[in-house]
Design a protein around this motif. Structure first.
Motif, mmCIF file in Angstrom:
data_model
loop_
_atom_site.group_PDB
_atom_site.id
_atom_site.type_symbol
_atom_site.label_atom_id
_atom_site.label_comp_id
_atom_site.label_asym_id
_atom_site.label_seq_id
_atom_site.Cartn_x
_atom_site.Cartn_y
_atom_site.Cartn_z
ATOM 1 N N ASN A 1 0.857 -1.187 0.000
ATOM 2 C CA ASN A 1 0.000 0.000 0.000
ATOM 3 C C ASN A 1 0.894 1.238 0.000
ATOM 4 O O ASN A 1 1.502 1.578 1.010
ATOM 5 N N ARG A 2 0.975 1.901 -1.140
ATOM 6 C CA ARG A 2 1.877 3.050 -1.282
ATOM 7 C C ARG A 2 1.554 4.168 -0.310
ATOM 8 O O ARG A 2 2.456 4.879 0.174
ATOM 9 N N GLU A 3 0.294 4.350 0.031
ATOM 10 C CA GLU A 3 -0.102 5.426 0.928
ATOM 11 C C GLU A 3 0.376 5.198 2.353
ATOM 12 O O GLU A 3 0.391 6.130 3.157
ATOM 13 N N LYS A 4 0.761 3.970 2.653
ATOM 14 C CA LYS A 4 1.199 3.653 4.016
ATOM 15 C C LYS A 4 2.724 3.597 4.138
ATOM 16 O O LYS A 4 3.247 3.144 5.153
ATOM 17 N N VAL A 5 3.426 4.063 3.114
ATOM 18 C CA VAL A 5 4.896 3.957 3.104
ATOM 19 C C VAL A 5 5.527 5.307 2.798
ATOM 20 O O VAL A 5 5.100 6.012 1.866
ATOM 21 N N TYR A 6 6.522 5.671 3.589
ATOM 22 C CA TYR A 6 7.323 6.874 3.321
ATOM 23 C C TYR A 6 8.728 6.396 2.970
ATOM 24 O O TYR A 6 9.433 5.835 3.818
ATOM 25 N N VAL A 7 9.125 6.623 1.725
ATOM 26 C CA VAL A 7 10.376 6.062 1.217
ATOM 27 C C VAL A 7 11.483 7.119 1.232
ATOM 28 O O VAL A 7 11.354 8.176 0.613
ATOM 29 N N VAL A 8 12.548 6.798 1.945
ATOM 30 C CA VAL A 8 13.741 7.644 1.923
ATOM 31 C C VAL A 8 14.830 6.874 1.182
ATOM 32 O O VAL A 8 15.297 5.822 1.643
ATOM 33 N N GLY A 9 15.197 7.371 0.018
ATOM 34 C CA GLY A 9 16.260 6.744 -0.756
ATOM 35 C C GLY A 9 17.617 7.139 -0.210
ATOM 36 O O GLY A 9 17.828 8.296 0.164
ATOM 37 N N ILE A 10 18.521 6.179 -0.139
ATOM 38 C CA ILE A 10 19.869 6.451 0.369
ATOM 39 C C ILE A 10 20.895 6.011 -0.669
ATOM 40 O O ILE A 10 20.729 4.987 -1.333
ATOM 41 N N TYR B 1 11.056 7.180 -4.677
ATOM 42 C CA TYR B 1 11.359 7.663 -3.325
ATOM 43 C C TYR B 1 10.522 8.901 -3.037
ATOM 44 O O TYR B 1 10.023 9.575 -3.948
ATOM 45 N N ASP B 2 10.339 9.202 -1.760
ATOM 46 C CA ASP B 2 9.683 10.435 -1.333
ATOM 47 C C ASP B 2 10.712 11.496 -0.986
ATOM 48 O O ASP B 2 10.452 12.690 -1.080
ATOM 49 N N GLU B 3 11.863 11.044 -0.559
ATOM 50 C CA GLU B 3 12.938 11.934 -0.137
ATOM 51 C C GLU B 3 14.256 11.212 -0.369
ATOM 52 O O GLU B 3 14.326 9.982 -0.283
#
Length: 329
Positions: free
Chosen positions: A94-103, A166-168
């Motif tokens: 569920n994309r709405e339930k995930v905050y993706v920080v790319g590293i 990613y979100d950030e």
């Protein structure tokens, strides 16, 4: 990078953006790093780690975590984010339930290679700085080893330093690696005679102990119930009775993920018998590229996989495929 990531996690927990953090924690040894979920700021402060041994792909854990209340912060390396993008395409997360920080990532270390370089079976500490690992055994002084000399196999042939999702982003964004040589060994296997290939794979698969680590870690294996857990299948949770069952377990699993495998290399990384299982998947990826055109699973959210997208130019069973000008029918 570890402190930057911890600060980001603490900030997002504090302002309510996320409810939990999916990252890594240390086990009994400095190189024993495992995925972990952190529910509180205190847990992040005391247990969260990010170092040269954080090779595990966190994307599969989001299948479960994204079903919980609130949002989950996840830190994803470039290769991990391809797996998440593919899982999103299959509606498993569920994309709405995930905050993706790319590293950013320039490869992770293989402790077995470090042991070989160091000449010591027991590693007490490892420090990473500027692409160098300072390694100390049980009694001897530090040895300095370049990270690029002890990379995990999957990092040696990394396909991309770029995050498809990613979100950030923390750190620099890289590029897709055009010439990563990841199909070189597949090509060498293809050049063997059928008998030689059979002997190669029998030698490798005969070491399988059916621990299911490859299946359990694979981001493409997310069935609610695997056929190998089905009590009426005749092959549920048991050691192979003969070489046929030994072969079929891995061949069936490879066919199950064909066209969906992002080549994250987790299957080989976790195998306690060091079987190069990723080569089965790469063989299928190579064949798809040659039969249907270049395709990378997880590269974008929209492109349909070749095997589920019919076109008039699709290869047909009656058409003999040629490779390098030679008839392979």
């Amino acid at each position: 990078m570890q402190e930057i990531m911890k600060k980001k996690a603490l900030t997002l927990l504090a302002d309510g953006t996320v409810t939990r953090v999916l990252g890594w924690k240390r086990g009994d040894f400095v190189y024993d790093i495992t995925p972990a979920v952190f529910e509180t700021a205190e847990e992040v402060e005391t247990a969260f780690v990010y170092n040269a041994f954080c090779g595990s792909n966190l994307s599969k854990y989001l299948v479960k975590e994204s079903r919980k209340e609130g949002k989950t912060l996840v830190f994803l390396k470039p290769c991990d984010s391809y797996s998440l993008a593919q899982l999103l395409k299959e509606h498993r997360v569920n994309r709405e339930k995930v905050y993706v920080v790319g590293i950013e990532c320039y490869g992770k270390a293989d402790v077995e290679k470090i042991r070989d370089k160091k000449g010591a079976s027991i590693i007490r500490s490892v420090r990473e700085e500027n692409g160098m690992l300072s390694v100390r055994g049980l009694v001897d002084a530090d040895a300095s080893i370049p990270l690029y000399e002890v990379l995990l196999e999957k990092c040696e042939s990394c396909k991309s330093k770029k995050h498809p999702i990613y979100d950030e982003l923390l750190g620099d964004e890289g590029e897709v690696v055009e010439d990563c040589n990841r199909f070189d060994l597949v090509a060498r296997l293809e050049a063997m005679t059928p008998d030689e290939r059979y002997e190669f794979w029998r030698g490798e698969l005969s070491r399988c102990i059916r621990c299911n680590a490859c299946r359990n870690v694979c981001p493409a294996c997310t069935c609610e119930k695997c056929i190998f857990d089905n009590d009426v299948s005749g092959v549920a949770q048991k050691a192979a009775a003969d070489s046929f069952e030994e072969n079929m377990f891995h061949i069936i699993r490879a066919f199950h993920v064909v066209g969906r495998c992002t080549d994250c290399g987790e299957c080989s990384r976790v195998c306690p018998q060091h079987i190069p299982l990723h080569l089965l998947n790469r063989k299928f990826i190579k064949d798809i590229n040659e039969l249907y055109g270049e395709y990378q699973a997880g590269a974008d959210p929209d492109t349909r996989p070749p095997l589920v997208n019919y076109t008039l130019s699709d290869a047909e069973p009656s058409i003999v495929h040629t490779r390098g000008g030679k008839d392979n029918g």
